[in-house]
Design a protein around this motif. Structure first.
Motif, PDB file in Angstrom:
ATOM      1  N   GLY A   1       0.825  -1.198  -0.143  1.00  0.00           N
ATOM      2  CA  GLY A   1       0.133   0.086   0.138  1.00  0.00           C
ATOM      3  C   GLY A   1       0.689   1.076   0.131  1.00  0.00           C
ATOM      4  N   ASP A   2       2.225   1.162   0.349  1.00  0.00           N
ATOM      5  CA  ASP A   2       2.925   2.352   0.168  1.00  0.00           C
ATOM      6  C   ASP A   2       3.018   3.091  -1.131  1.00  0.00           C
ATOM      7  N   LEU A   3       2.825   2.241  -2.415  1.00  0.00           N
ATOM      8  CA  LEU A   3       2.749   2.809  -3.555  1.00  0.00           C
ATOM      9  C   LEU A   3       1.320   2.549  -4.154  1.00  0.00           C
ATOM     10  N   ALA A   4       0.906   3.411  -5.097  1.00  0.00           N
ATOM     11  CA  ALA A   4      -0.181   3.157  -6.047  1.00  0.00           C
ATOM     12  C   ALA A   4      -0.046   2.631  -7.235  1.00  0.00           C
ATOM     13  N   SER A   5      -0.920   2.251  -7.991  1.00  0.00           N
ATOM     14  CA  SER A   5      -0.403   1.805  -9.591  1.00  0.00           C
ATOM     15  C   SER A   5      -0.798   2.960 -10.233  1.00  0.00           C
ATOM     16  N   LEU A   6      -0.372   2.899 -11.442  1.00  0.00           N
ATOM     17  CA  LEU A   6      -0.641   4.218 -12.436  1.00  0.00           C
ATOM     18  C   LEU A   6      -1.841   4.532 -12.491  1.00  0.00           C
ATOM     19  N   PRO A   7      -3.037   3.837 -12.718  1.00  0.00           N
ATOM     20  CA  PRO A   7      -4.256   4.347 -12.642  1.00  0.00           C
ATOM     21  C   PRO A   7      -4.847   4.774 -11.330  1.00  0.00           C
ATOM     22  N   GLU A   8      -4.446   4.296 -10.372  1.00  0.00           N
ATOM     23  CA  GLU A   8      -4.852   4.512  -8.944  1.00  0.00           C
ATOM     24  C   GLU A   8      -4.217   5.681  -8.610  1.00  0.00           C
ATOM     25  N   LEU A   9      -2.955   6.142  -8.990  1.00  0.00           N
ATOM     26  CA  LEU A   9      -2.476   7.429  -8.760  1.00  0.00           C
ATOM     27  C   LEU A   9      -3.014   8.634  -9.557  1.00  0.00           C
ATOM     28  N   VAL A  10      -3.406   8.472 -10.901  1.00  0.00           N
ATOM     29  CA  VAL A  10      -3.988   9.263 -11.868  1.00  0.00           C
ATOM     30  C   VAL A  10      -5.450   9.540 -11.082  1.00  0.00           C
ATOM     31  N   GLU A  11      -6.128   8.511 -10.705  1.00  0.00           N
ATOM     32  CA  GLU A  11      -7.392   8.730 -10.306  1.00  0.00           C
ATOM     33  C   GLU A  11      -7.584   9.555  -8.836  1.00  0.00           C
ATOM     34  N   GLY A  12      -6.423   9.399  -8.181  1.00  0.00           N
ATOM     35  CA  GLY A  12      -6.218  10.154  -6.894  1.00  0.00           C
ATOM     36  C   GLY A  12      -6.101  11.425  -7.266  1.00  0.00           C
TER      37      GLY A  12
ATOM     38  N   GLY B   1      -7.578  13.292  -9.828  1.00  0.00           N
ATOM     39  CA  GLY B   1      -8.793  13.568 -10.104  1.00  0.00           C
ATOM     40  C   GLY B   1      -9.740  13.819  -8.922  1.00  0.00           C
ATOM     41  N   ASP B   2      -9.574  12.858  -7.987  1.00  0.00           N
ATOM     42  CA  ASP B   2     -10.370  12.715  -6.896  1.00  0.00           C
ATOM     43  C   ASP B   2     -10.039  13.947  -5.940  1.00  0.00           C
TER      44      ASP B   2
ATOM     45  N   GLY C   1      -9.522  16.896  -6.898  1.00  0.00           N
ATOM     46  CA  GLY C   1      -9.653  18.364  -7.731  1.00  0.00           C
ATOM     47  C   GLY C   1      -8.737  18.890  -8.699  1.00  0.00           C
ATOM     48  N   TRP C   2      -7.623  18.007  -8.971  1.00  0.00           N
ATOM     49  CA  TRP C   2      -6.763  18.305  -9.848  1.00  0.00           C
ATOM     50  C   TRP C   2      -7.047  17.686 -11.370  1.00  0.00           C
ATOM     51  N   ASP C   3      -6.838  18.626 -12.487  1.00  0.00           N
ATOM     52  CA  ASP C   3      -6.670  17.905 -13.825  1.00  0.00           C
ATOM     53  C   ASP C   3      -5.417  17.545 -14.052  1.00  0.00           C
ATOM     54  N   LEU C   4      -5.009  16.397 -14.510  1.00  0.00           N
ATOM     55  CA  LEU C   4      -3.584  15.800 -14.980  1.00  0.00           C
ATOM     56  C   LEU C   4      -3.479  16.393 -16.391  1.00  0.00           C
TER      57      LEU C   4
ATOM     58  N   LEU D   1      -0.080  19.177 -12.977  1.00  0.00           N
ATOM     59  CA  LEU D   1      -1.563  19.119 -12.580  1.00  0.00           C
ATOM     60  C   LEU D   1      -1.931  20.825 -12.585  1.00  0.00           C
ATOM     61  N   MET D   2      -2.959  20.743 -12.621  1.00  0.00           N
ATOM     62  CA  MET D   2      -3.790  22.224 -12.565  1.00  0.00           C
ATOM     63  C   MET D   2      -5.163  22.055 -11.793  1.00  0.00           C
TER      64      MET D   2
END
Length: 257
Positions: A171-182, A184-185, A187-190, A254-255
């Motif tokens: 759990g110390d690292l996310a997968s790439l999809p999880e990181l990107v999803e986070g 957005g959750d 409030g940031w646009d990648l 991120l913006m």
């Protein structure tokens, strides 16, 4: 002009300077990928950049040369900052960038910047989310955060692979999809990303082995010799067996929405 330094009570251990003595980029990003990132962001001249845990300042120095950005780098390592200032002088951008010896944890600039970056040192904010929050404190409205972070390329099959990848728990690292999803959750646009690859990891990590070996040959009786010898004996296999296979790394722009 750089703000006055807030001198921290501690410095990085000397082993870091030895291990990365030949490096200009202190993460698994090649100079070419750093240049790709700078070009992809389409930064206009005069863009103000804050780089927390800036290492040897390669981002600021080369982007000042190539894109005319200005900015400040902050790092706790006096050796790395000496190298950063020398690099700024070498590239003739010392009038555009400055470097501050300070603890990047909690550092906020006097004036908001256009780009706030932390590439590969998210411990300064206690993780990805906390580091993005820290960077936002110094960011002008509509500015860009750059965060460099590790992620699982492949799910590690067992705890041995987790620890071999320099993590304590899966759990110390996310997968790439999880990181990107986070992102957005929260409030940031990648809006951009440049990812390291296995060759990037090799260029970063394998160069450390040669640096260590040359140090050991030149300083066999140094107080760090035993520690560094043990590292050199185990690190190559650990890298090719675990880190190279399971861990990715990238920089994410991120913006705020």
């Amino acid at each position: 002009m750089a703000p006055a330094a807030t001198v921290p009570a501690v410095d990085l251990p000397r082993s870091f300077s030895i291990r990365e003595s030949s490096h200009r980029v202190l993460n698994p990003f090649t100079p070419e990928k750093l240049a790709t990132l700078g070009a992809a962001l389409r930064l206009p001249p005069g863009t103000r950049v804050l780089d927390l845990a800036c290492g040897k300042g390669e981002l600021l120095c080369t982007w000042a040369r190539d894109h005319g950005v200005t900015g400040v780098g902050v790092d706790i390592s006096t050796a790395f900052l000496d190298a950063a200032r020398a690099r700024a002088a070498e590239l003739r951008v010392a009038d555009l960038v400055g470097f501050v010896h300070a603890d990047a944890t909690g550092y906020v600039p006097d004036e908001p910047v256009d780009v706030a970056a932390c590439l590969g040192a998210t411990w300064i904010g206690g993780g990805t989310a906390g580091t993005v929050e820290l960077l936002e404190r110094g960011l002008r409205p509509g500015g860009t955060v750059l965060v460099g972070e590790r992620y699982w390329r492949q799910h590690p099959p067992d705890q041995e692979a987790v620890e071999g990848s320099y993590a304590r728990d899966v759990g110390d690292l996310a997968s790439l999809p999880e990181l990107v999803e986070g992102f957005g959750d929260r409030g940031w646009d990648l809006v951009e990303m440049v990812l390291a690859d296995q060759d990037s990891w090799d260029r970063y990590v394998a160069a450390q082995w040669l640096n260590i070996r040359r140090f050991l040959d030149a300083h066999p009786d140094d107080e760090l010799a035993g520690e560094l010898r043990a590292e050199l004996s185990s690190a190559p296999l650990r890298h090719v067996r675990y880190q190279r296979e399971y861990v990715g790394w990238g920089v994410f722009a991120l913006m705020r929405r």
